[in-house]
Design an enzyme around this catalytic site. Structure first.
Site, short mmCIF file in Angstrom:
data_model
loop_
_atom_site.label_atom_id
_atom_site.label_comp_id
_atom_site.label_asym_id
_atom_site.label_seq_id
_atom_site.Cartn_x
_atom_site.Cartn_y
_atom_site.Cartn_z
N ASP A 1 -71.02 -5.09 53.81
CA ASP A 1 -71.75 -6.34 54.06
C ASP A 1 -73.23 -6.25 53.67
OD1 ASP A 1 -69.36 -7.31 55.02
OD2 ASP A 1 -69.86 -6.95 57.13
N ARG B 1 -75.07 -14.01 54.27
CA ARG B 1 -75.70 -12.77 53.75
C ARG B 1 -76.41 -13.01 52.41
NH1 ARG B 1 -74.76 -9.71 57.93
NH2 ARG B 1 -72.66 -9.71 58.81
N ARG C 1 -69.12 -12.27 46.39
CA ARG C 1 -70.50 -11.77 46.50
C ARG C 1 -70.97 -11.02 45.26
NH1 ARG C 1 -70.46 -10.24 52.99
NH2 ARG C 1 -70.80 -12.39 53.68
N GLN D 1 -60.49 -5.58 59.58
CA GLN D 1 -59.80 -6.78 60.05
C GLN D 1 -58.29 -6.61 59.94
OE1 GLN D 1 -61.58 -10.13 58.00
NE2 GLN D 1 -63.57 -9.74 58.92
N SER E 1 -59.89 -2.08 55.41
CA SER E 1 -60.36 -3.30 56.08
C SER E 1 -60.16 -3.19 57.58
CB SER E 1 -59.59 -4.52 55.55
OG SER E 1 -59.67 -5.59 56.47
N ARG F 1 -64.98 -8.91 69.23
CA ARG F 1 -63.95 -8.10 69.90
C ARG F 1 -64.09 -8.17 71.42
NH1 ARG F 1 -64.59 -6.56 64.80
NH2 ARG F 1 -63.04 -5.30 63.69
N LYS G 1 -72.12 -8.50 65.41
CA LYS G 1 -71.12 -9.57 65.27
C LYS G 1 -69.71 -9.03 65.49
CE LYS G 1 -70.65 -11.66 61.08
NZ LYS G 1 -69.26 -11.53 60.57
N SER G 2 -69.40 -7.91 64.86
CA SER G 2 -68.04 -7.34 65.00
C SER G 2 -67.73 -7.03 66.45
CB SER G 2 -67.93 -6.04 64.19
OG SER G 2 -68.10 -6.30 62.83
O1 SPQ Z 1 -65.93 -12.23 59.68
P1 SPQ Z 1 -66.22 -12.27 58.22
O2 SPQ Z 1 -66.44 -13.68 57.78
O3 SPQ Z 1 -65.19 -11.58 57.38
O4 SPQ Z 1 -67.62 -11.50 58.03
C1 SPQ Z 1 -68.08 -10.41 57.19
C2 SPQ Z 1 -69.65 -10.60 57.10
O5 SPQ Z 1 -70.25 -10.46 56.04
O6 SPQ Z 1 -70.23 -10.83 58.15
C3 SPQ Z 1 -67.45 -10.35 55.81
F1 SPQ Z 1 -67.58 -11.36 55.09
O7 SPQ Z 1 -67.92 -9.15 57.86
C4 SPQ Z 1 -66.67 -8.48 58.05
C5 SPQ Z 1 -66.68 -7.18 57.28
O8 SPQ Z 1 -66.88 -7.37 55.90
C6 SPQ Z 1 -66.52 -8.20 59.53
C7 SPQ Z 1 -65.51 -7.15 59.85
C8 SPQ Z 1 -65.04 -6.98 61.25
O9 SPQ Z 1 -65.74 -7.39 62.19
O10 SPQ Z 1 -63.96 -6.38 61.42
C9 SPQ Z 1 -65.02 -6.30 58.89
C10 SPQ Z 1 -65.37 -6.41 57.46
O11 SPQ Z 1 -64.32 -7.11 56.78
P2 SPQ Z 1 -63.00 -6.36 56.26
O12 SPQ Z 1 -62.26 -7.41 55.51
O13 SPQ Z 1 -63.48 -5.27 55.36
O14 SPQ Z 1 -62.26 -5.86 57.40
#
Ligand code: SPQ
Length: 428
Positions: A314, A387, A345, A168, A166, A26, A21-22
């Site tokens: 996750d 999840r 969670r 993100q 993070s 991207r 997914k990540s």
């Molecule tokens: O995209 P989303 O909703 O935040 O999805 C989650 C998941 O469980 O699928 C978190 F709820 O994954 C994030 C992950 O926890 C996806 C991600 C990324 O693709 O960069 C990074 C992680 O979040 P973060 O806040 O730690 O950067």
């Protein structure tokens, strides 16, 4: 709603989990800001990544999506245009935060909205630094909550130290940094997933990584690529746990991404005594990939804390299910970030697993699970969190009786064919 019966004959066979997914998010976003046509193979056609496609179409980018094959007609940074419609990210935190980083430097106005879960998730972790760089962003709770309105423009580089590990936050700021004046640096407390750094390099960007510090210079353009997306280890995790805890099981998971910033689940399974092996380790398109084989195992409790947390954040819901079947206590600490995911969670894992008879307690920054316990059938709820829904379905494979998972539609966010895979493996 979905009903899962206890699996008595074991889970056996070979599956390929859907694309990461990540990496899928991207690939679409970087393709959209790159010059030329980016082709993506192994794309995850889950709801979250489809939201990313929808948003970038509204930003003027032509995207052709056929299942796991996607073609993005990038026209460079200047190719993004002011959307006439609201950008709806659905349930996806990644779409929201990374896209905000891109919008921060675009000279137009846009409005970002999501579902009820997104409306509760903190966005000031990206909107604060993006505002410091010069973007105009506003929204509820002083720009912390959606709907958010963005007016991008001339931005300056920033040297930013994030309180949370993070990907993100790191990615959002770096993406803005690519079109800002000077250098942008992000420092994080622990290493988070590094797909952005790897993929930006593949798209021709200079990225400087020095321990927990990542820097990019402003004024960088991206060149289109062919991206091959490996299977998502966060999706594989459900079947790694299922294979370890369902008696008489042996599951082969082909083509799983094993980027070291994501493999905390493998370390924990091995630490707990699981029979897990990696084969055919290779690098595909800048990302490590392997085939994984898991068999029914005798497990012992463990402690999970510190640096490993971002490497398995996750996977904690399904690790909690795993821990219910391990001898002794499993303690998960330093995982406060779980509180700001699709649901809190810590609360949802504990409340739903308790309904199945697990010996589990929430703590301020994680949970404590005591095993082994024979779980019992009951009705549980995903609370709209993919999840949580999948973790409960895996618990259903070992619970006496059947487990009904309400709101299981949420699973389509990241693993549309999840229940088909349970059925395929239990029929063998
Ligand atoms: O995209 P989303 O909703 O935040 O999805 C989650 C998941 O469980 O699928 C978190 F709820 O994954 C994030 C992950 O926890 C996806 C991600 C990324 O693709 O960069 C990074 C992680 O979040 P973060 O806040 O730690 O950067």
């Amino acid at each position: 709603m979905n009903k899962v019966e206890q699996v008595t004959g074991g889970l056996n066979g070979t599956i390929k989990v859907p694309g990461d997914k990540s990496i899928s998010h991207r690939a679409v976003m970087f393709g959209a800001i790159a010059e030329g046509t980016t082709t993506i193979e192994g794309f995850l056609p889950g709801e979250d990544c489809l939201s990313t496609i929808d948003c970038f179409r509204k930003l003027g980018i032509q995207i052709d999506a056929q299942g796991d094959k996607v073609k993005v007609e990038g026209k460079g940074w200047q190719g993004l245009t002011e959307p006439i419609d609201i950008l709806d990210v659905g349930n996806s935190g990644t779409t929201t935060r990374l896209m905000l980083g891109i919008l921060a430097t675009r000279p137009f106005h846009s409005v970002v909205i999501g579902d009820a879960s997104i409306a509760k998730r903190p966005m000031s972790r990206v909107t604060d630094p993006l505002r410091q760089m010069g973007a105009e962003i506003d929204g509820r709770d002083n720009g912390n909550l959606t709907p958010l309105s963005v007016r991008g423009g001339q931005t300056k580089g920033i040297d930013y130290t994030s309180k949370v590990a993070s990907a993100q936050v790191k990615s959002s700021i770096l993406l803005a940094g690519l079109q800002s004046e000077g250098v942008t640096t992000v420092t994080e407390p622990h290493l988070s997933r590094d797909h952005t750094e790897r993929m930006l390099r593949a798209f021709g960007v200079d990225v400087d990584v020095n321990g927990l510090k990542v820097s990019v210079k402003g004024g960088q353009d991206l060149t289109s690529q062919h991206v091959i997306v490996p299977g998502d280890i966060s999706s594989a995790a459900f079947f790694l746990v299922a294979g370890a805890i369902v008696p008489n099981s042996r599951i082969v998971l082909e083509n799983v991404g094993v980027n070291p910033t994501r493999t905390g689940i493998i370390d924990v399974l091995q630490q707990m005594g699981a029979k897990l092996e990696l084969f055919n380790e290779r690098v595909s398109n800048g990302e490590p990939v392997a085939d994984l084989v898991i068999s029914t195992s005798d497990l012992r409790g463990t402690e999970i804390a510190g640096d490993i947390i971002p490497r398995l954040i996750d996977e904690i819901p399904v690790i909690a299910v795993l821990a219910t079947q391990a001898q002794g206590k499993t303690v998960i600490r330093d995982a406060e970030e779980l509180k700001v995911k699709e649901t809190n969670r810590i609360d949802t894992v504990v409340s739903e697993l308790k309904k199945l008879g697990a010996n589990i307690e929430a703590t301020g920054d994680g949970m404590i699970i005591e095993g082994p316990v024979q779980l019992k059938g009951n009705t549980v709820n995903s609370h709209g969190d993919h999840r949580i829904g999948m973790a409960m379905a895996i618990a259903g494979c070992i619970a006496k009786g059947s487990v009904t998972v309400e709101n299981s539609e949420a699973i389509a966010v990241s693993y549309p064919n999840f229940f088909d895979h349970i059925h395929t493996l239990s029929e063998k």
